[in-house]
Design a protein around this motif. Structure first.
Motif, PDB file in Angstrom:
ATOM      1  N   GLY A   1       0.825  -1.200   0.000  1.00 25.57           N
ATOM      2  CA  GLY A   1       0.000   0.000   0.000  1.00 25.57           C
ATOM      3  C   GLY A   1       0.857   1.246   0.000  1.00 25.57           C
ATOM      4  O   GLY A   1       2.034   1.216  -0.370  1.00 25.57           O
ATOM      5  N   ASP A   2       0.263   2.354   0.449  1.00 25.98           N
ATOM      6  CA  ASP A   2       0.912   3.659   0.408  1.00 25.98           C
ATOM      7  C   ASP A   2       1.235   4.132   1.821  1.00 25.98           C
ATOM      8  O   ASP A   2       0.468   3.903   2.764  1.00 25.98           O
ATOM      9  CB  ASP A   2       0.008   4.688  -0.263  1.00 25.98           C
ATOM     10  N   SER A   3       2.362   4.820   1.953  1.00 21.59           N
ATOM     11  CA  SER A   3       2.731   5.402   3.239  1.00 21.59           C
ATOM     12  C   SER A   3       3.206   6.833   3.037  1.00 21.59           C
ATOM     13  O   SER A   3       3.513   7.253   1.917  1.00 21.59           O
ATOM     14  CB  SER A   3       3.833   4.583   3.922  1.00 21.59           C
ATOM     15  N   GLU A   4       3.253   7.555   4.133  1.00 21.45           N
ATOM     16  CA  GLU A   4       3.811   8.910   4.151  1.00 21.45           C
ATOM     17  C   GLU A   4       4.802   8.981   5.304  1.00 21.45           C
ATOM     18  O   GLU A   4       4.591   8.388   6.359  1.00 21.45           O
ATOM     19  CB  GLU A   4       2.718   9.960   4.338  1.00 21.45           C
ATOM     20  N   GLN A   5       5.890   9.702   5.090  1.00 25.54           N
ATOM     21  CA  GLN A   5       6.857   9.910   6.155  1.00 25.54           C
ATOM     22  C   GLN A   5       7.470  11.297   6.039  1.00 25.54           C
ATOM     23  O   GLN A   5       7.606  11.844   4.938  1.00 25.54           O
ATOM     24  CB  GLN A   5       7.948   8.849   6.144  1.00 25.54           C
ATOM     25  N   TYR A   6       7.815  11.841   7.178  1.00 24.51           N
ATOM     26  CA  TYR A   6       8.453  13.148   7.209  1.00 24.51           C
ATOM     27  C   TYR A   6       9.461  13.161   8.346  1.00 24.51           C
ATOM     28  O   TYR A   6       9.390  12.357   9.284  1.00 24.51           O
ATOM     29  CB  TYR A   6       7.432  14.266   7.378  1.00 24.51           C
ATOM     30  N   GLY A   7      10.416  14.065   8.243  1.00 21.54           N
ATOM     31  CA  GLY A   7      11.436  14.105   9.276  1.00 21.54           C
ATOM     32  C   GLY A   7      12.418  15.231   9.078  1.00 21.54           C
ATOM     33  O   GLY A   7      12.287  16.058   8.163  1.00 21.54           O
ATOM     34  N   ILE A   8      13.425  15.241   9.949  1.00 15.97           N
ATOM     35  CA  ILE A   8      14.461  16.275   9.946  1.00 15.97           C
ATOM     36  C   ILE A   8      15.816  15.596  10.106  1.00 15.97           C
ATOM     37  O   ILE A   8      15.952  14.623  10.863  1.00 15.97           O
ATOM     38  CB  ILE A   8      14.241  17.290  11.089  1.00 15.97           C
ATOM     39  N   GLU A   9      16.807  16.122   9.418  1.00 13.73           N
ATOM     40  CA  GLU A   9      18.191  15.669   9.552  1.00 13.73           C
ATOM     41  C   GLU A   9      19.088  16.876   9.776  1.00 13.73           C
ATOM     42  O   GLU A   9      18.836  17.950   9.208  1.00 13.73           O
ATOM     43  CB  GLU A   9      18.645  14.928   8.301  1.00 13.73           C
ATOM     44  N   ALA A  10      20.118  16.713  10.577  1.00 13.82           N
ATOM     45  CA  ALA A  10      21.038  17.817  10.843  1.00 13.82           C
ATOM     46  C   ALA A  10      22.424  17.266  11.132  1.00 13.82           C
ATOM     47  O   ALA A  10      22.570  16.151  11.647  1.00 13.82           O
ATOM     48  CB  ALA A  10      20.547  18.658  12.024  1.00 13.82           C
ATOM     49  N   ASP A  11      23.428  18.056  10.791  1.00  6.17           N
ATOM     50  CA  ASP A  11      24.797  17.692  11.153  1.00  6.17           C
ATOM     51  C   ASP A  11      25.592  18.955  11.446  1.00  6.17           C
ATOM     52  O   ASP A  11      25.306  20.036  10.918  1.00  6.17           O
ATOM     53  CB  ASP A  11      25.472  16.883  10.043  1.00  6.17           C
ATOM     54  N   LEU A  12      26.583  18.814  12.308  1.00  8.69           N
ATOM     55  CA  LEU A  12      27.432  19.929  12.738  1.00  8.69           C
ATOM     56  C   LEU A  12      28.846  19.414  12.920  1.00  8.69           C
ATOM     57  O   LEU A  12      29.058  18.408  13.613  1.00  8.69           O
ATOM     58  CB  LEU A  12      26.914  20.517  14.051  1.00  8.69           C
ATOM     59  N   SER A  13      29.820  20.073  12.295  1.00 12.44           N
ATOM     60  CA  SER A  13      31.234  19.724  12.454  1.00 12.44           C
ATOM     61  C   SER A  13      31.987  20.957  12.922  1.00 12.44           C
ATOM     62  O   SER A  13      31.841  22.040  12.330  1.00 12.44           O
ATOM     63  CB  SER A  13      31.834  19.219  11.139  1.00 12.44           C
ATOM     64  N   ILE A  14      32.785  20.808  13.971  1.00  7.49           N
ATOM     65  CA  ILE A  14      33.518  21.930  14.548  1.00  7.49           C
ATOM     66  C   ILE A  14      34.963  21.516  14.791  1.00  7.49           C
ATOM     67  O   ILE A  14      35.225  20.461  15.388  1.00  7.49           O
ATOM     68  CB  ILE A  14      32.892  22.390  15.884  1.00  7.49           C
ATOM     69  N   GLN A  15      35.893  22.342  14.336  1.00  3.88           N
ATOM     70  CA  GLN A  15      37.290  22.203  14.722  1.00  3.88           C
ATOM     71  C   GLN A  15      37.459  22.998  16.005  1.00  3.88           C
ATOM     72  O   GLN A  15      37.731  24.200  15.994  1.00  3.88           O
ATOM     73  CB  GLN A  15      38.210  22.712  13.613  1.00  3.88           C
ATOM     74  N   VAL A  16      37.252  22.329  17.138  1.00  5.67           N
ATOM     75  CA  VAL A  16      37.205  23.018  18.431  1.00  5.67           C
ATOM     76  C   VAL A  16      38.538  23.667  18.737  1.00  5.67           C
ATOM     77  O   VAL A  16      38.618  24.844  19.113  1.00  5.67           O
ATOM     78  CB  VAL A  16      36.809  22.030  19.543  1.00  5.67           C
ATOM     79  N   THR A  17      39.613  22.929  18.630  1.00  5.82           N
ATOM     80  CA  THR A  17      40.974  23.441  18.730  1.00  5.82           C
ATOM     81  C   THR A  17      41.770  22.812  17.603  1.00  5.82           C
ATOM     82  O   THR A  17      41.254  21.990  16.842  1.00  5.82           O
ATOM     83  CB  THR A  17      41.612  23.076  20.082  1.00  5.82           C
ATOM     84  N   ASP A  18      43.037  23.153  17.506  1.00  7.17           N
ATOM     85  CA  ASP A  18      43.860  22.537  16.466  1.00  7.17           C
ATOM     86  C   ASP A  18      44.011  21.036  16.694  1.00  7.17           C
ATOM     87  O   ASP A  18      44.297  20.284  15.760  1.00  7.17           O
ATOM     88  CB  ASP A  18      45.241  23.181  16.433  1.00  7.17           C
ATOM     89  N   GLU A  19      43.799  20.586  17.941  1.00  8.98           N
ATOM     90  CA  GLU A  19      43.955  19.164  18.258  1.00  8.98           C
ATOM     91  C   GLU A  19      42.629  18.408  18.287  1.00  8.98           C
ATOM     92  O   GLU A  19      42.598  17.193  18.107  1.00  8.98           O
ATOM     93  CB  GLU A  19      44.636  18.991  19.627  1.00  8.98           C
TER      94      GLU A  19
END
Length: 756
Positions: free
Chosen positions: A583-601
């Protein structure tokens, strides 16, 4: 048969040899590095739109696993890829084929749903092979029909290999060893071929693992015991790839590769439980015969690129030949009842002619034609064991007497037969089929930039055909159709480092036929094509002078005529494994990503995704006399509710020769309904923690790896065994039966790498 003992080399001894032969040198800054500059997040280039672009310039949600992450994290299996990306469920079924869904699109089981690619060549027969020597893995989320065609309704997973480099001779030797008898070795070599711009690259590997599934050899009804190995999850794999690249003329260049993979491992070695509401995740599999899977693959591709004024012309052809033999203890018990042997041969050819603009103007475009042919021959049989021949020539089962034999591939199993009884096995056909599937398509895509706006438009016309023959009953059928798959996008650049986008994309999975011998009909039972439309909006950006990047996307998907695999036992006692359009379905959602160079290390990455899904219109008749079941409002299978992940990477010089490495990866996998749309088992959420500690020299690495640090129990897939209540009499147990593919428990290994 792979020779496991070849790989059982003491790691310490090999390390001593390598250090003696190749002394460790002092670490130097990379050429061109500014010692006073802050480390930034490197730009990632991808080919999601079949041209090389920055990840942050593409108006759609996609994830990338870099070659360094693949190597340092020892990512070799499909499940390890799946744990890296939210809203991606990806693991290898124990028959060696992928279980995969993206955003709840696609389906675990014998439907494909998500496309797999190696160097832009779609893989139909061995997507779970170990490819190795990869530059990156790209995960394209949502329907990819316009540029990639059928069998990409949920998205695409692209393995991009490292190409030959004519500028330098390089190589790497890596050996890994640890618990479960794990031994893994690989060699990478890049060699320039003269001064004409030609180069060759080679990669070979061999791996052995005793696995974590055990057979305790319990007594049977007659008091006998199985005499096979207790390690029923043992895996041996070897393979490699060789490639060559260079110019044929000033404008024409060639890239060609050949790969080989040999795999020996378990098949459908399911863990069995009796309480779907209290899964215990045992590692015991007490089968009379350990399921096994032998697979051999040979594949080659040729890519020719002609550079003309303003346009590149590319021709890409591939050929893949895979032979797979799979043996399953269907009754999943220590008694000999009935087993399944499935030899299968698959041949795949693909061809693509592509034209790509190379100008610097506002208009960029790509167009081409594509053809693929998939030919499969299956000779599946059910082996009814522990069978007694009666005086009248008929056969009957007798669970009190067991026998021994040797199957067609040399896997020994069984007990010494009772000399007072003549016991025989009856072989009946299950799937004797020929299946030919083809695609013929034309596609085009363009983007047009005006000031801060980018307009995107694409279209694919894809004709598919499925011709199938059931040789057991002599019935042939075919079906075909032509799909029109548009794609629309609109991008607004907020600055040089940030953009908003909107996207509408179509995808589909072709229809087919159920070919098992249970069908007593004049025509094969078909299932139709499924289709999905994805509506998506998102934001991508970079800030803090390149030390941080992020993206967020929201999506809504209309999924029509979903193909779902089901298993049940009919009223007449016949077991069925088949595919139908639920049969038929519906779906919805959210995706997120975050990358940080906090320090040089220290660097930090956070990812998350959530999905809400329900059947809009779906019904199913299980064939057990209970009538048609209305599934509307229920949650479709393999749609995790909430997943997230975090990774920390810390690297700090100890002195001018040695660098310290510490890394941690956490992935939380949300709760979802198991493989079946009807009578499902809920797979609880679970959280996995992996870590690495190591030391890096200029040309050597020594790293300790711990997978599943907390020893979390989990299943990669889980389902009821047919409608288990109908098998009570056969299996002699009360209640329903749950089977699952157990995930990797805690595993500690050590790797040593030498670069030259």
């Amino acid at each position: 048969m792979l020779r496991r003992e070849i790989w059982r080399l003491p790691v310490a001894g090999l390390a001593s040899v390598l250090i003696f032969l190749f002394p460790v040198g002092a670490a130097n800054a990379e050429e061109g590095d500014d010692p006073g500059a802050s480390r930034v997040i490197e730009e990632i280039l991808v080919t999601a739109r079949k041209r090389e672009e920055s990840l942050l310039e593409i108006p759609e949600s996609l994830a990338v696993i870099t070659g360094e992450s693949i190597d340092r994290g020892n990512i070799k299996a499909l499940s390890q890829i799946g744990f890296q990306v939210p809203n991606l469920n990806l693991s290898m079924r124990l028959d060696g084929f992928p279980n995969v869904s993206i955003r709840g699109l696609g389906s675990f089981g014998n439907t494909q749903g998500v496309g797999f690619y190696i160097d832009d060549t779609q893989i139909f027969s061995d997507a779970s092979s170990r490819f190795g020597d990869l530059e990156r893995i790209e995960v394209l989320k949502g329907p990819q029909g316009t540029l990639y065609g059928g069998s990409n309704v949920g998205g695409a997973v692209k393995f991009v290999s490292v190409r030959p480099n004519s500028e330098e001779t390089t190589g790497k030797i890596k050996v890994l060893a640890g618990e479960q008898g794990t031994i893994d070795g690989e060699v990478h070599v890049n060699l320039p071929l003269g001064d004409g711009g030609w180069a060759m690259r080679g990669f070979v590997f061999g791996a052995s693992d005793d696995g974590y599934l055990k057979n305790t050899n319990p007594p049977r009804a007659n008091g006998g015991r199985r005499n096979g190995t207790s390690e029923v999850g043992q895996v041996d794999e070897a393979g490699g790839r060789v490639s060559i690249a260079g110019p044929l003329s000033d404008r024409l260049s060639l890239y060609a590769s050949f790969r080989y993979n040999e795999y020996e491992g378990p098949n459908n070695t399911w863990v069995r439980e009796m309480d779907a509401n209290n899964l215990r995740h045992p590692n015991v599999v007490n089968n009379s015969i350990a399921g096994w899977h032998d697979r051999d693959t040979k594949a080659g591709l040729i890519e020719l690129t002609l550079e003309l004024d303003g346009v590149d012309v590319l021709w890409l052809s591939s050929y893949t030949d895979t032979f797979s033999a799979r043996y399953t203890d269907i009754d999943i018990r220590e008694e000999y009842l009935f087993d399944l042997l499935r030899p299968e041969e698959m041949e795949v050819t693909t061809h693509e002619l592509r034209f790509t603009s190379t100008g610097e103007g506002a208009l960029e475009w790509i167009a081409g034609i594509y053809h693929s042919q998939f030919d499969e021959v299956m000779n599946s049989q059910i082996w009814w064991f522990d069978t007694v021949q009666n005086p009248d020539g008929t056969f009957s089962g007798n669970a009190s007497f067991l026998f021994g034999s040797e199957d067609v591939s040399g896997h020994w199993w069984g007990d010494v037969p009772d000399p007072t009884r003549e016991l025989m096995s009856v072989v009946t056909p299950n799937e004797l089929r020929d299946r030919d599937k083809s695609h013929l398509a034309a596609f085009a895509s363009m983007t047009y930039t005006v000031d801060d706006w980018e307009w995107g438009l694409g279209l694919r016309v894809d004709k598919w055909e499925n011709e199938s023959l059931n040789r057991d009953v002599g019935i042939a059928s075919d079906q075909s159709d032509t799909e029109v798959l548009p794609r629309l996008s609109l991008t607004r650049w907020l600055s040089d480092d940030a953009m908003l986008y909107g996207l509408v994309a179509w995808g589909y999975e072709p229809g087919g036929f159920n070919l098992a011998s249970f069908q007593d009909t004049e025509a094969l039972i078909p299932f139709g094509r499924e289709e999905a439309v994805n509506y998506e909006v998102g934001w991508k950006g970079r800030w803090a002078e390149g030390r941080a990047t992020a993206s967020i996307a929201a999506f809504f998907i209309e999924y029509e005529a979903r193909q779902i695999e089901y298993h049940l036992v009919q009223e007449d006692g016949d077991p069925i494994e088949a595919i139908t359009n639920f049969g038929d379905s519906e779906q919805y959602g959210i995706e997120a990503d975050l990358s940080i160079q906090v320090t040089d290390e220290l660097s930090l990455t956070l990812v998350a995704g959530t999905i809400e899904a329900e059947w809009v219109q779906a019904a199913f008749d299980p064939g057990d006399g209970s009538g048609v079941q209305d599934l509307s409002g229920n949650t479709p299978p393999v749609t995790p509710d909430f997943s997230w992940g975090a990774s920390l990477d810390y690297r700090r010089p100890i002195n001018n020769r040695v660098e310290f490495l510490a890394a941690l990866q956490i992935s939380h996998n949300g709760e979802y309904e198991g493989l079946q749309a009807w009578y499902p088992v809920t797979n609880p959420s679970f959280t996995l923690v992996n870590g690495q500690l190591g030391f890096l020299w200029e040309n050597m690495e020594l790293v300790l790896h711990v997978e599943n640090l907390t020893d979390e129990g989990y299943y990669n897939d889980v389902q009821h065994f047919f409608n288990g209540h109908d098998l009570i009499g056969l299996l002699g147990e009360p209640g329903s039966i749950v089977i699952g593919t157990l995930g990797q428990p805690r595993l500690t290994t050590v790797s040593l790498s030498y670069h030259f």
